[in-house]
Write an enzyme that holds these catalytic residues in place. Structure first.
Site, mmCIF file in Angstrom:
data_model
loop_
_atom_site.group_PDB
_atom_site.id
_atom_site.type_symbol
_atom_site.label_atom_id
_atom_site.label_comp_id
_atom_site.label_asym_id
_atom_site.label_seq_id
_atom_site.Cartn_x
_atom_site.Cartn_y
_atom_site.Cartn_z
ATOM 1 N N TYR A 93 -4.586 -4.339 -0.909
ATOM 2 C CA TYR A 93 -3.440 -3.471 -1.175
ATOM 3 C C TYR A 93 -2.312 -3.770 -0.192
ATOM 4 O O TYR A 93 -2.506 -4.421 0.831
ATOM 5 C CB TYR A 93 -3.834 -1.986 -1.100
ATOM 6 N N CYS A 94 -1.130 -3.271 -0.510
ATOM 7 C CA CYS A 94 0.032 -3.373 0.373
ATOM 8 C C CYS A 94 0.779 -2.045 0.305
ATOM 9 O O CYS A 94 0.165 -0.992 0.213
ATOM 10 C CB CYS A 94 0.909 -4.552 -0.004
ATOM 11 N N ARG A 95 2.098 -2.074 0.312
ATOM 12 C CA ARG A 95 2.864 -0.833 0.209
ATOM 13 C C ARG A 95 3.067 -0.441 -1.244
ATOM 14 O O ARG A 95 2.782 0.669 -1.644
ATOM 15 C CB ARG A 95 4.221 -0.952 0.916
ATOM 16 N N ILE A 144 -0.246 1.412 -1.171
ATOM 17 C CA ILE A 144 -0.648 2.638 -0.495
ATOM 18 C C ILE A 144 0.253 3.808 -0.883
ATOM 19 O O ILE A 144 -0.150 4.964 -0.743
ATOM 20 C CB ILE A 144 -0.693 2.439 1.041
#
Length: 124
Positions: free
Chosen positions: A86-88, A114
């Protein structure tokens, strides 16, 4: 010959696509289900170290997308282990997942950003 040419092109196209390393994309809720059901996985945060310290999913490790290239990743020694990425917002996680697949990781699952995480986060 004219009838054979399209069939040859299609065959070539399909064979080249099947050899492309790939990863799986799942929804956030599917990722949470996997985390609840499975026990041997890594949660990989591919944001920067600063972003990670501001808040991350509990148990996640950080390997920034920008550092994933062509060399081995010491934090990820098992290329068969499930890696939940995952990332932002989902853009860097897709990029990182594709790079991991290209490096030979065979169980890469990308689940977005996230910003959509409904559970607690931890801050360093």
């Amino acid at each position: 010959m004219k009838k054979i040419w399209p069939a040859m092109m299609l065959s070539l196209l399909l064979s080249s696509c099947s050899n492309t390393p790939s990863y799986q994309h799942v929804s956030m809720s599917e990722a949470i289900d996997l985390m609840n059901r499975e026990s041997s996985y890594v949660i990989l945060d591919v944001r920067t170290y600063d972003e990670y310290q501001q808040g991350h999913i509990p148990g996640a490790i950080v390997v920034p997308n920008e550092t994933i290239g062509t060399s081995e990743i010491p934090e990820l020694p098992d290329k068969q282990q499930m890696i939940l990425v995952y990332c932002r917002s989902g853009n860097r996680s897709r990029q990182a997942a594709a790079k991991l697949a290209k490096l030979g990781y065979s169980n890469v699952i990308e689940f977005g950003g996230i910003i959509d995480w409904p559970l607690e986060i931890v801050k360093d």
